[in-house]
Motif scaffolding. Structure first.
Motif: not given
Lengths: 354, 319
Positions: A341, A346-354, B147, B149, B152-153, B158, B161-162, B164-166, B241-244
């Protein structure tokens, strides 16, 4: 036959009778101690088998009234088997993960890795692409010939030259060049190479006396459990495995890995600190919460053996130690995740569809 | 709870016996202490070969009393030996019985002791998920996890935002009561649970009801499936998928028109379903593969590579 009455004159003196009674008492006490120790071992085996008979959910439960909210307790067996399943049942392959610890699987790679960290490794005497290419005449009277691949000592031959050929010191039986070559070919893999190494001699031992295996169970930089083993070779089927178990500070544990016989003839390492230091350095450099690293103790110090990502038999320990090592595993995993981390890996991954 | 007792009566009995055996009873401790006393006598005798003394009865060396005392000790040790022999037989029978139980689990009459360690074990949702929770619980902020997480949740903004980003357009309402919990394993969602009035029903992502698979909670086959099951499942797959973490619970409720509203992504669920062994293993396998996918994130960037001073280790075999 009837015995004749013993006259007072023939009767042994009181002094003799006392001596005899003392001897008898000592013998009985020794027998009792052995039997009590045997029963201790049986109880430990029952404790292990009782846990093994449980489902994983039952096994990790702390006994809280509501199983669904029971936080559970650590277990080395459950954790080690998670990693073992990942490698041996194709879980990682299906997900496209090839754990880098597998790069250290071959004896040659493992040795190069250890040497890069300044840990002593056996001296290499020769290296060949296949068993037929081995230059037997160039080798000394004692050496170890091995394939770079394969576990359990199946393709490892500690050899001692004789007038008739060689003695295989693993099984103490005569063997010919042709027999060794045939056995190596039998387990040959495309990527195998064959190396001859110096014959490591047990510290303070006679010439040709092999050192015991020192197996250190490590958790991302923390050696937690040390086993000294002998007889643990696939080729020595008639030889009973024996082991002694220690903590890194040298404290001996008895009946902890109770399903394997304890070995009174197994020598404890003298240099625990050296073993622990070497194990710590190598384990910290492997980014996995669990691994086993093997060493030998010789007259020239602690020498690297091999790195094992998934022991063929992850130890089944009595409940107290299964939990303690399970906690060591979880601590290690937490340290590894913290490092990953911190590195942003390692971490929560944000997408780019904002 | 009901499952506390299902099929585990024998193991509970064995467990009690083992505890009794491992933690000696006061009587056994007294007996042990007595043996030590005898041992201490022997040791004191060793200190002076001609003297055998006890605290209560001084014995003159070479006397008939010494002989009698030795004989008494011999009788006592013989009795202890007989008891130990008897215990041994009973322990061996108990061990064999356990090996038979393990044998049945592995398709054998008796599982040899040395084979016990060769098992890969059984995948388990409960064991895997609780292990990972305990690992993250070692963070400075255990709720956030290592991590982060959890932190964040816990934040609706936030979390939105997570989503929407997906490309997930659902609303987020952390104050709502969840009626659907999706058990999600890094992009896989093998099971959903539906709640109504303290009762539960499970569904596969295809909408099939596997029946009463959770012994500790009352099953209600009448709880209706979510109106937009496929949308809810698809969103849960995307988000997890995007949560570690190998396993998270994604909680939803539904508007009156059936539109799913995200209540939260719970990376540290207090309640983890204890399912029938078959389903615990099925979800356990999902956990195992989720665990491998979790490691893919650091693996892809080389963060799992073996280290050597000054860099990472690489090796090419040469002859």
């Amino acid at each position: 036959m009837t015995s004749e009455p013993t006259s007072a004159a023939q009767r042994p003196s009181r002094k003799v009778r006392i001596e005899r009674a003392r001897s008898r008492l000592a013998a009985l006490q020794e027998r009792l101690a052995k039997r009590q120790d045997g029963n201790h071992e049986l109880r430990a085996q029952i404790a292990v088998l009782t846990e093994e008979a449980k489902s994983p959910a039952e096994r990790q439960a702390t006994g809280a009234a509501n199983l669904e909210t029971d936080p559970g307790k650590p277990s080395y067996a459950l954790s080690a088997r998670l990693h073992r399943r990942a490698n041996t049942t194709g879980v990682n392959i299906r997900e496209g993960l090839r754990e880098p610890i597998l790069d250290l699987y071959t004896k040659t790679a493992g040795r190069a890795f250890a040497a890069a960290h300044g840990v002593a490794v056996p001296l290499e005497l020769g290296r060949w692409p296949d068993p037929d290419a081995v230059d037997w005449d160039s080798l000394p009277d004692r050496f170890v010939l091995k394939s770079s691949r394969g576990g359990g000592g199946i393709s490892v031959f500690p050899l001692e030259r004789t007038d008739e050929g060689f003695v295989d010191r693993m099984v103490d039986e005569p063997v010919t060049i042709q027999e060794v070559t045939a056995k190596l070919w039998k387990k040959h893999q495309d990527a195998s190479v064959y190396i001859a190494e110096e014959f490591l001699q047990a510290k303070g031992g006679e010439p040709g006396q092999m050192p015991h295996d020192i197996k250190v169970f490590c958790f991302y930089g923390e050696p937690a459990f040390i086993e000294v083993r002998t007889g643990d070779w696939s080729r020595a089927r008639e030889t009973e495995q024996r082991l002694r178990t220690f903590l890194p500070d040298g404290t001996e544990l008895t009946h902890v890995r109770a399903l394997i016989s304890a070995g009174r003839d197994v020598t404890a390492p003298e240099d625990f600190e050296g073993v622990v230091q070497a194990a710590r350095v190598l384990s910290q450099a492997i980014r996995r919460p669990i691994q086993r690293i093997d060493f030998y103790e010789t007259d020239r110090g602690i020498v690297f053996g091999e790195i094992t990502q998934n022991p063929g038999r992850p130890p089944s320990l009595v409940p107290e130690w299964d939990e303690r090592l399970g906690r060591a595993y979880e601590d290690a995993y937490a340290r590894l995740l913290a490092d990953l981390t911190a590195e942003g890996a390692l971490g929560v991954e944000f997408g780019d569809k904002g | 709870m009901q499952q506390d007792h299902k099929g585990s009566g024998f193991l509970v009995r064995i467990g009690r016996r083992v505890r009794r055996a491992v933690q000696p009873s006061p009587a056994a401790e007294a007996e042990s202490a007595q043996v030590e006393t005898v041992g201490a006598e022997r040791r004191s005798e060793g200190a002076d070969e001609s003297e055998l003394s006890t605290a209560s009865v001084p014995v003159r060396p070479g006397s008939i009393e010494e002989l009698r005392a030795l004989r008494a000790q011999i009788a006592q040790v013989q009795a202890e030996l007989a008891a130990a022999d008897q215990e041994r037989e009973s322990l061996k029978a108990e061990r064999l019985h356990l090996q038979e139980i393990l044998g049945a689990q592995h398709g054998k009459r008796v599982l040899p002791r040395l084979k016990v360690e060769k098992t890969n074990g059984v995948a388990s949702l409960v064991a895997g998920a609780r292990m990972m929770q305990r690992v993250h619980g070692k963070a400075d902020d255990p709720v956030a996890g290592i991590d982060g997480a959890g932190a964040l949740f816990a934040d609706a903004e936030r979390t939105t935002a997570f989503l929407r980003s997906h490309g997930v357009r659902s609303e987020v309402d952390p104050a709502a009561v969840p009626t659907v919990v999706v058990h999600a394993f890094k992009g896989r969602t093998p099971l959903l649970e539906l709640w109504a009035e303290g009762q539960v029903r499970h569904l596969t992502p295809g909408g099939e009801d596997p029946g009463d698979i959770r012994p500790g909670v009352r099953y209600d086959p009448e709880i209706p499936a979510p109106a937009r099951l496929r949308r809810l499942v698809r969103a849960s797959r995307t988000l997890s998928t995007y949560v570690p973490r190998p396993y998270v619970q994604i909680r939803w409720c539904e508007k009156r028109d059936g539109t799913p509203v995200l209540v939260g992504i719970d990376v540290n669920p207090q309640r983890i379903p204890v399912l029938t062994p078959e389903w615990d293993e099925r979800l356990g396998k999902a956990f195992d593969s989720g665990h491998a996918r979790m490691l893919m994130q650091p693996y892809k960037v080389g963060a799992l590579d073996n280290r050597v001073p000054g860099g990472t280790f690489s090796y090419e075999e040469t002859v």
